[in-house]
Design an enzyme around this catalytic site. Structure first.
Site, PDB file in Angstrom:
ATOM      1  N   ASN A 184      -0.019  -7.667  -3.037  1.00  0.00           N
ATOM      2  CA  ASN A 184      -0.141  -6.384  -3.733  1.00  0.00           C
ATOM      3  C   ASN A 184      -0.845  -6.584  -5.064  1.00  0.00           C
ATOM      4  OD1 ASN A 184       2.356  -7.722  -4.325  1.00  0.00           O
ATOM      5  ND2 ASN A 184       3.204  -5.873  -5.241  1.00  0.00           N
ATOM      6  N   GLU A 231      -0.318  -5.202   2.388  1.00  0.00           N
ATOM      7  CA  GLU A 231      -0.744  -4.994   3.776  1.00  0.00           C
ATOM      8  C   GLU A 231      -2.156  -4.442   3.854  1.00  0.00           C
ATOM      9  OE1 GLU A 231       2.049  -4.097   2.340  1.00  0.00           O
ATOM     10  OE2 GLU A 231       3.756  -4.102   3.689  1.00  0.00           O
ATOM     11  N   CYS A 250       4.900   0.538   3.846  1.00  0.00           N
ATOM     12  CA  CYS A 250       4.972   1.956   3.484  1.00  0.00           C
ATOM     13  C   CYS A 250       4.182   2.782   4.498  1.00  0.00           C
ATOM     14  CB  CYS A 250       4.441   2.176   2.063  1.00  0.00           C
ATOM     15  SG  CYS A 250       2.647   2.088   1.943  1.00  0.00           S
ATOM     16  N   CYS A 300       0.381   2.237   4.590  1.00  0.00           N
ATOM     17  CA  CYS A 300      -0.007   0.955   5.209  1.00  0.00           C
ATOM     18  C   CYS A 300       0.166   1.007   6.724  1.00  0.00           C
ATOM     19  CB  CYS A 300       0.791  -0.194   4.612  1.00  0.00           C
ATOM     20  SG  CYS A 300       0.269  -0.601   2.937  1.00  0.00           S
TER      21      CYS A 300
HETATM   22  N1  THU Z   1       4.434  -2.959  -1.847  1.00  0.00           N
HETATM   23  C1  THU Z   1       3.651  -3.634  -0.955  1.00  0.00           C
HETATM   24  O1  THU Z   1       2.695  -4.317  -1.326  1.00  0.00           O
HETATM   25  N2  THU Z   1       3.964  -3.527   0.357  1.00  0.00           N
HETATM   26  C2  THU Z   1       5.046  -2.869   0.849  1.00  0.00           C
HETATM   27  O2  THU Z   1       5.265  -2.868   2.052  1.00  0.00           O
HETATM   28  C3  THU Z   1       5.935  -2.154  -0.052  1.00  0.00           C
HETATM   29  C4  THU Z   1       5.544  -2.126  -1.478  1.00  0.00           C
HETATM   30  C5  THU Z   1       4.132  -3.112  -3.274  1.00  0.00           C
HETATM   31  C6  THU Z   1       3.627  -1.892  -3.959  1.00  0.00           C
HETATM   32  C7  THU Z   1       4.005  -2.198  -5.397  1.00  0.00           C
HETATM   33  O3  THU Z   1       3.008  -3.033  -5.965  1.00  0.00           O
HETATM   34  C8  THU Z   1       5.273  -3.001  -5.277  1.00  0.00           C
HETATM   35  O4  THU Z   1       5.306  -3.495  -3.946  1.00  0.00           O
HETATM   36  C9  THU Z   1       6.544  -2.227  -5.562  1.00  0.00           C
HETATM   37  O5  THU Z   1       6.633  -1.099  -4.789  1.00  0.00           O
END
Ligand code: THU
Length: 169
Positions: free
Chosen positions: A72, A85, A123, A126
């Protein structure tokens, strides 16, 4: 033609949507899946998450044998951030546009830096993005959701996103 109310029949039915999940531990994974989970776990270390301090890693196995990972990437302008993702999926398809997705693995570390106990699930945005690549692949893309001790295996992205837009008939 004139209709009266008692000529209208509504037949109510009920549908259940079931998401099949196989729960295993790391040792039970086959070597290919184990490597993919390792790669997703490593990718969490490259997250840029100064705002949430929640580090997520994703790894995509392609049918050309390549593994592409992502993490992320957050931004001071919050909506500009991107989940692990989509970072991985978009890069995989940008780098190898001809390759089909085979498996995707996802792992995460919480604010303490420890791997999360229970697996996280992508989420909605994604799921929709991954579904696009599953459609291009023409078959189910296996999903591995890694927690500290348990790993969830799902047969497809579709199983994570029932009643997705294009499925409604
Ligand atoms: N996040 C992801 O990268 N993938 C997920 O499946 C859930 C959330 C990230 C988004 C944000 O940078 C951090 O996790 C907190 O929500």
């Amino acid at each position: 033609m004139r209709y009266t109310l008692n000529e209208i029949f509504v037949v109510m039915t009920h549908k259940d949507i079931i998401t099949p999940i196989t729960v295993v531990d790391y040792q039970e994974l086959d070597p290919t899946d184990r490597t993919l989970v390792d790669t997703a776990r490593e990718a969490t270390l490259r997250a840029y998450a100064p705002y949430s301090r929640f580090s997520v890693g994703a790894a995509v196995l392609l049918d050309n044998g390549e593994i592409v990972s992502g993490s992320n990437q957050e931004n001071a302008a919050t909506p500009s951030s991107l989940c692990a993702e989509r970072t991985a999926a978009y890069y995989a398809h940008a780098r190898y546009p001809e390759a089909k997705f085979v498996t995707v693995a996802i792992a995460a570390r919480d604010t303490t830096g420890n791997e999360i106990a229970a697996p996280i699930s992508p989420c909605g945005a994604c799921r929709q993005a991954l579904l696009e690549y599953e459609k291009l692949a023409g078959n189910g893309v296996k999903v591995l959701l890694a927690g500290r001790s348990e790993i969830y295996i799902l047969p497809s992205v579709k199983s994570l996103l029932p009643l997705s837009f294009t499925e409604i008939e």
